[in-house]
Design an enzyme around this catalytic site. Structure first.
Site, mmCIF file in Angstrom:
data_model
loop_
_atom_site.group_PDB
_atom_site.id
_atom_site.type_symbol
_atom_site.label_atom_id
_atom_site.label_comp_id
_atom_site.label_asym_id
_atom_site.label_seq_id
_atom_site.Cartn_x
_atom_site.Cartn_y
_atom_site.Cartn_z
ATOM 1 N N CYS A 192 0.803 -1.113 0.106
ATOM 2 C CA CYS A 192 0.025 0.071 -0.005
ATOM 3 C C CYS A 192 0.753 1.284 0.021
ATOM 4 C CB CYS A 192 -0.856 0.173 1.202
ATOM 5 S SG CYS A 192 -0.136 0.593 2.611
ATOM 6 N N ASP A 217 -10.227 9.150 -39.120
ATOM 7 C CA ASP A 217 -9.696 9.338 -40.214
ATOM 8 C C ASP A 217 -10.393 8.417 -41.185
ATOM 9 O OD1 ASP A 217 -8.038 10.324 -42.478
ATOM 10 O OD2 ASP A 217 -6.470 8.614 -42.109
#
Length: 730
Positions: A40, A418
């Site tokens: 942690c 595109d």
């Protein structure tokens, strides 16, 4: 662990924030250490504090890979770095040896603490009082659980930090001072149990990542010059070597098939397990699986430069960048924990000193507040969510370069695409060739193909392929001049020609009414037009020689993909193309695109992206990662399609779709939205629970064990919620 010198191009990272500031000294040495016990943020902070010495320039502690990377002065011994890391409470381990994910000692201590405190509670319930036996059991329980908490708390205090372990240590000491051994033992056990659950969750997320990045083969079957087959380490294989890959084996490197044919499972790279047929001349990639025939492969890249190595580096780098929500939580926790600690001190001292309150009552309320202050659930919720989301996407062949981009995917309001290679297959072909004067057709094709041979544009290559198919040979071009976004001028066999699009014919003044009608008819059929003719010059007014109608097949999945993108929550899909407006409009109608802008130069695409960002704020751009680089950079997030074929796409885009399939994008957007939703819920839930128990504590309705039980429950809930992201929803 590795050791290497760093160049001045590297950047120094601040030990606590991970932000770049100053360049590293040129003599800086880098080492990477595998550690255990780093589960942690508190352990990371402890490591950074322990290594905060003058000779250490930069530290990167990576939770999900369980490694610590250190850049330091050559005057400092590597063993001293190892000692400092061990001093922080974690342990440096041998990276080549497999270690238990969670130590048996830790599990045994938590289990013993829980059994002992539960036994004490049962005895207390039966005897109706706190007997010496129950006190003894609670004391041993406190020692067992505290062995995992108190040393960390003391180390944090020595380094001037106020973390969760300090809060728990003070709370337990206070409960013992008040004579409430049962509650002290319960707090220690529940906190240690909560930390154990958190460690298990990190291990699970860590394993998921390792499953993604541990796809690299370790050995290769090398074919020597005299035809012998020998097993060698993949690292020993060089470019140009020939390796034999049998059915069922992993391809050890990137290369080209030079003998045999087979089917390949490319799921480790693309996420799509449908076999891909491979024959002589086809490319294969390290980490993919040879399913059927034995093939010989000529190595084109060593393993460290292979596609799979690029992906591994990208997945590891993605873990470093903090998402906005994670930065918020980190900053909030830094302020929140000390603030609640100060509030606890005020509650402890002010009422008894100034208002005649009972010391025992207000000390207890202060201790409850300290327990509530533990930000476990809050701190762990975001990184586990982000890593789970990134890992799940990598499994599906969608590489996202960090939490910030995953969150951006979840916020997308508009998407620009595109045309060529995204909506269409990107392999156009000449469908129509029409003479426009008396010159023989083969002569017109020769002129056009000779000029187009200079270009790698898909439309140009279509003309060249048409000439080859027609048996027409090209000739040399004496000189040429490209007009970006329009066409090209060239001199062929002493004559000046032009070749370009519809717009170019208008600019040159050679577009007659008949030609205009014909070009329009082709464009209405979704064809792109290439016009070739004599260039207007001096006394020559110019003349059109011929017209090529070029079609690019729309991808089969394009329409469904656009529908899925809309369903995923993207309001507007826009097509940006350099092709003529009629062609792109015809294609957009067929696939369901909302807006279309044709005849755009590269700078025109950038302008349109800026307009979209101004209107929608969060805008994605899908391109090939090279030609559309300016537009990709301008968008909120740049997305490259078919990145398995191009190295540049992985490097330039924020998101790389390894498979040449736009449907992956809707999955990515949905995953981004799920990640955002889960992060918001986790943060909101954790804060709401803190607020509730803060109020209950001040009113005297909450106990320490209730507060820590609630925090343990909250930690478990947010972790399990975050781990749901490991499973992709289609």
């Amino acid at each position: 662990m590795g050791k290497a010198c760093c160049s001045t191009d590297d950047l120094k990272t601040d030990l606590t924030s991970g932000k770049s500031d100053l360049a590293l000294p040129t003599e800086a040495v880098e080492s990477t250490f595998k550690v255990s016990g780093m589960d942690c943020a508190d352990e990371i902070a402890a490591i950074q504090s322990s290594l905060k010495i003058e000779q250490v320039f930069r530290v990167e502690a990576k939770l999900m890979s369980s490694t610590v990377q250190v850049w330091y002065s050559p005057d400092l011994d590597e063993n001293e770095i190892r000692r400092l890391i061990n001093k922080s409470g974690v342990k440096v381990v041998d990276p080549n040896k497999s270690s238990k994910a969670i130590s048996r000692q830790r599990v045994a201590l938590v289990a013993a603490s829980g059994i002992l405190v539960c036994s004490a509670i049962v005895i207390g319930f039966l005897t109706k009082e706190q007997s010496l036996v129950s006190m003894a059991l609670c004391s041993i329980s406190i020692i067992c659980g505290g062995f995992l908490v108190f040393p960390k708390g003391l180390r944090a205090i020595r380094h001037g930090h106020l973390d969760m372990n300090v809060l728990m240590t003070v709370a337990v000491a206070g409960a013992v001072y008040l004579g409430d051994y049962t509650e002290a033992a319960m707090v220690v056990f529940l906190f240690a149990f909560s930390e154990l659950l958190e460690a298990f969750s990190v291990v699970r997320a860590r394993k998921a990542i390792q499953d993604v990045i541990n796809v690299s083969p370790k050995v290769a079957l090398l074919k020597t010059v005299n035809g012998e087959l020998i097993n060698v380490a993949v690292d020993a294989v060089k470019v140009g070597d020939t390796v034999v890959v049998r059915a069922g084996d992993l391809f050890p490197t990137d290369g080209n098939v030079i003998s045999g044919k087979t089917e390949v499972n490319q799921a480790p790279l693309t996420g799509e397990s449908t076999p891909v047929k491979k024959k002589e001349g086809d490319g294969v990639y390290a980490g993919t699986v040879n399913l059927s025939g034995s093939v010989e492969v000529q190595v084109t890249k060593i393993l460290s430069d292979s596609k799979v190595s690029q992906i591994i580096r990208m997945v590891e780098e993605a873990q470093k960048s903090k998402a906005p929500s994670q930065r918020f939580v980190d900053q909030f926790a830094k302020i929140y924990t000390p603030a609640v600690f100060v509030l606890g001190l005020l509650i402890c001292f002010v009422p008894p000193l100034f208002f005649g309150g009972r010391w025992e009552d207000w000390i207890y309320k202060a201790l409850v507040l300290l327990v509530i202050a533990c930000p476990c659930a809050l701190v762990i919720s975001t990184p586990v969510s982000i890593v789970s989301g990134l890992t799940a996407m990598a499994r599906r062949g969608v590489l996202v370069k960090g939490g910030i981009f995953l969150e951006t995917l979840g916020r997308l309001k508009a998407l620009a695409v595109d045309k060529t290679g995204t909506i269409t297959e990107g392999v156009p072909q000449v469908l129509v060739m029409k003479k426009w004067n008396d010159l023989p057709e083969r002569e017109i094709v020769k002129i056009a193909a000779s000029i187009e041979k200079l270009s790698n544009h898909p439309l140009a290559q279509a003309v060249v392929r048409y000439a080859e198919k027609s048996g027409v040979s090209v000739v040399g071009v004496e000189q040429s001049q490209t007009e970006q976004g329009r066409g090209i001028f060239a001199t062929v066999e002493g004559h000046e020609y032009f070749l370009g699009n519809h717009r170019f014919t208008h600019e040159l003044g050679v577009c007659s009414s008949d030609l205009e009608k014909y070009l329009q008819s082709l464009e209405e059929q979704a064809m792109s037009v290439v016009v070739v003719g004599h260039k207007p010059h001096d006394d020559c007014v110019g003349e059109v020689l011929g017209v090529f109608g070029i079609g690019d097949k729309i991808r089969e999945e394009a329409k469904a993909a656009i529908q899925d993108i809309h369903k995923a929550g993207c309001e507007t899909v826009v097509m940006l193309s350099g092709d003529n407006n009629r062609t792109v409009s015809a294609i957009s109608k067929q696939v369901g695109i909302d807006k279309v802008f044709g005849e755009l130069l590269p700078e025109g695409k950038v302008t349109k992206i800026k307009e979209l960002v101004s209107e929608y704020k969060y805008v994605g751009m899908v391109g090939d990662g090279v030609n559309d680089a300016p537009a990709l950079a301008q968008a909120s997030i740049g997305i490259a399609m078919g990145a398995i074929g191009t190295d540049a796409a992985i490097e330039t885009a924020d998101v790389a779709l390894m498979k040449d399939d736009l449907r992956q994008l809707s999955v990515a957007i949905v995953q981004g939205r799920r990640t955002l939703g889960i992060i918001r819920f986790n943060i909101g839930f954790a804060l709401a629970l803190k607020a509730l128990f803060l109020i209950l504590a001040l009113l005297g309705y909450s106990s320490m064990w209730m507060a820590i039980a609630a925090d343990t429950g909250a930690t478990l809930i947010v972790i399990l919620n975050a781990l749901r992201l490991l499973k992709i929803q289609n």
